[in-house]
Design an enzyme around this catalytic site. Structure first.
Site, mmCIF file in Angstrom:
data_model
loop_
_atom_site.group_PDB
_atom_site.id
_atom_site.type_symbol
_atom_site.label_atom_id
_atom_site.label_comp_id
_atom_site.label_asym_id
_atom_site.label_seq_id
_atom_site.Cartn_x
_atom_site.Cartn_y
_atom_site.Cartn_z
ATOM 1 N N ARG A 1 1.077 -1.235 -0.129
ATOM 2 C CA ARG A 1 -0.038 -0.052 -0.088
ATOM 3 C C ARG A 1 1.233 0.985 -0.114
ATOM 4 O O ARG A 1 1.596 1.274 1.263
ATOM 5 C CB ARG A 1 -1.038 0.145 1.029
ATOM 6 C CG ARG A 1 -1.496 1.384 1.149
ATOM 7 C CD ARG A 1 -2.685 1.255 2.139
ATOM 8 N NE ARG A 1 -2.624 1.501 3.810
ATOM 9 C CZ ARG A 1 -3.545 1.300 4.591
ATOM 10 N NH1 ARG A 1 -4.882 1.206 4.251
ATOM 11 N NH2 ARG A 1 -2.987 0.897 5.804
ATOM 12 N N ASP B 1 -4.000 3.404 14.380
ATOM 13 C CA ASP B 1 -3.101 3.894 13.240
ATOM 14 C C ASP B 1 -3.830 5.434 12.282
ATOM 15 O O ASP B 1 -4.652 5.903 13.460
ATOM 16 C CB ASP B 1 -2.731 2.768 12.083
ATOM 17 C CG ASP B 1 -4.143 2.976 11.529
ATOM 18 O OD1 ASP B 1 -5.435 3.860 11.751
ATOM 19 O OD2 ASP B 1 -4.374 1.868 10.270
#
Length: 539
Positions: free
Chosen positions: A160, A444
């Protein structure tokens, strides 16, 4: 070549080669102008929502939604994705643990689970290159050795890169910061593509934060250009798109269509999706006010509409539908908490498998067996359940936007949690780590974004807290923030508090109390990160 790297890193010459940098520069010149135009288009669309209070399916692309077409058939390495583990590509120890986890896929995260220090960016690419070669290894300062297991099938790696909105301050082309997306993709593709092809699985990508099919088209054009530039057959790259913004939820068909020769599937990025709802509809008052984050269940009607539409869309188009993150982190010192976390994960994955998802995410290796077991029960020997077409599902714009249908309430405890999470995560991010366990949850950037956005929203709507009866005001937020920061300070060193936690607290206070909403927490935080890194280099 007019690309400049600042600062140079010791022992980075194997990654920042002249050929690799020329490749990145070529991508920048070809695509960065379009990227900037699309970021402007995001702003214009947001302004339209502020005026109308509406989003809807696009009239001009109705023919794509109605037509019969499918994405390219999946390569064998991406047919079975029943359990995927997510985590940063740096440090090497975490990358090795993910690769040894026995998950089917590792989402190697250069974005939300990574702090974009220049060292992390370069090391992440190196770790992915070495993982592709099978040579990744690490020995800790204490002498503990980490190596890739040879007795298991290692996960297929899906990388990603950072989102279109982010820049890379250490790479300048013609005096401008380069796109972080193109830097991440360019370096990764240049250094790993041929090796991954030789391995029989890759290169594959997860695409974050897309808000429109035009942004998907840009990625598709990047893929075509990159494959031509390195002499790689078209369609070798495969991409899974995270549907983690509310505008993208209205363009799932169109996004797959734009990427159809390179598309693999869609993922229900649930945490960023909630953050996007707040951000996009922040002018619409209490109708879009969420209860405490912990109360927003995936069973809420508006979240059910989102996930069921995603499964239906994917399977109609021959693409896999990937479920969302199980963020629980086992606490081996607390048996009861761990059992409760496992039970919640099992229930979450059981719902997803029953709804037709083909696999799902976990954040910790100990959760891999649970997710795999749940999907094994549904899939058996089948690689996926693309045959579940879900013809009974019909989702309207009103259902996607029915945030008021969520049960739960806003509480002082929730407000305190949001403040503590936002400050703690930002501080850890500034210290160079992109993911941290807080209260047995893996936090996160996405969860930090929800936290600070809810605070901003509650201030603007004058939310009354259910457990205390107090109205959320600037004075209340400042008082609770000071109390939570004092608790945090008691558990960290004075040096860390001064270097990381105090700047984080000031930033969270600023962006929560400002009248103007900051689109991404990581944008001002990145400037702090750069300043901190530059100060250390100068010293």
């Amino acid at each position: 070549m007019t690309i400049q790297i600042q600062p140079r890193i010791d022992a980075a010459d194997d990654i920042l080669t002249a050929e690799a940098l020329r490749f990145v520069e070529d991508l920048h010149r070809e695509f960065d102008t379009r990227r900037r135009e699309l970021l402007l288009a995001r702003q214009l669309r947001r302004e339209q929502v502020a005026r109308t209070g509406r989003l809807d399916f696009l009239a001009e692309t109705a023919h794509i939604r109605k037509a019969d077409w499918q994405v390219a058939s999946a390569p064998s390495a991406l047919e079975d994705r029943r359990v995927e583990i997510t985590g940063p590509a740096s440090p090497a120890k975490m990358a090795i643990n993910a690769l040894n986890s026995e998950a089917r896929v590792w989402l190697a995260d250069l974005e939300d689970a990574s702090s974009p220090t220049w060292e992390n960016v370069v090391e992440g690419i190196r770790n992915l290159r070495d993982a592709a070669r099978g040579t990744l290894a690490y020995t800790s300062p204490a002498g503990k050795a980490y190596a890739l297991r040879t007795d298991v099938n290692r996960p297929t790696v899906v990388t990603r890169p950072r989102g279109w909105h982010l820049s890379e301050s250490h790479v300048h082309i013609d005096g401008e910061r380069a796109s972080a997306s193109l830097v991440d993709f360019g370096l990764h593709f240049f250094h790993t593509a041929r090796q991954l092809i030789a391995n029989g699985h890759g290169p594959y990508y997860y695409l974050p934060k897309l808000e429109s099919h035009r942004e998907a088209r840009l990625w598709n054009d990047v893929f075509v250009h990159a494959q031509d530039a390195l002499g790689i057959p078209q369609g070798t790259i495969r991409a899974t798109v995270l549907i983690e913004t509310i505008p993208a939820a209205f363009e799932m068909d169109e996004i797959l269509y734009e990427l159809r020769d390179h598309a693999s599937g869609l993922n229900a990025g649930r945490w960023d999706y909630l953050f996007s709802l707040i951000k996009v509809f922040r002018d619409q008052g209490e109708a879009f006010a969420l209860p405490d984050r912990a109360d927003v269940a995936m069973t809420a009607p508006f979240m059910r509409a989102y996930t069921e539409l995603l499964v239906k869309t994917c399977h109609r188009r021959g693409a896999v539908a990937m479920g969302g993150m199980a963020a629980f982190v086992p606490n081996r010192n607390d048996v009861e908490a761990t059992k409760a976390a496992f039970d919640k994960v099992r229930a979450d994955k059981t719902r997803e498998a029953g709804d037709g998802f083909d696999g799902s995410w976990v954040a910790h290796p100990d959760l891999v067996p649970i997710c795999r077991e749940v999907f094994d029960e549904v899939l058996g020997d089948r690689p996926n359940q693309l045959d579940r077409q879900r013809p009974e599902v019909s989702v309207t714009a009103e259902e996607l936007l029915d945030v008021a249908s969520a049960s739960g309430s806003a509480t002082e405890l929730g407000l305190r949690t949001n403040l503590a999470v936002a400050v703690t995560y930002t501080a850890v991010w500034l210290s160079g780590n992109g993911a941290v366990a807080i209260n047995n949850l893996m936090e996160d950037a996405a969860t930090a974004e929800i936290s600070r956005s809810q605070i901003w929203q509650q201030l603007r709507t004058g939310t009354t807290l259910a457990d205390t009866g107090e109205q959320v005001t600037a004075d209340l937020v400042q008082r609770l923030l000071a109390e939570e920061v004092a608790k945090i300070a008691a558990g960290v060193s004075d040096a860390d508090f001064e270097e990381f936690y105090q700047p984080a607290a000031r930033l969270i206070s600023q962006i929560c109390l400002d009248d103007e909403y900051v689109d991404f927490l990581t944008l001002p935080a990145y400037e702090l990160l750069i300043d901190s890194t530059s100060a250390k280099v100068d010293a």
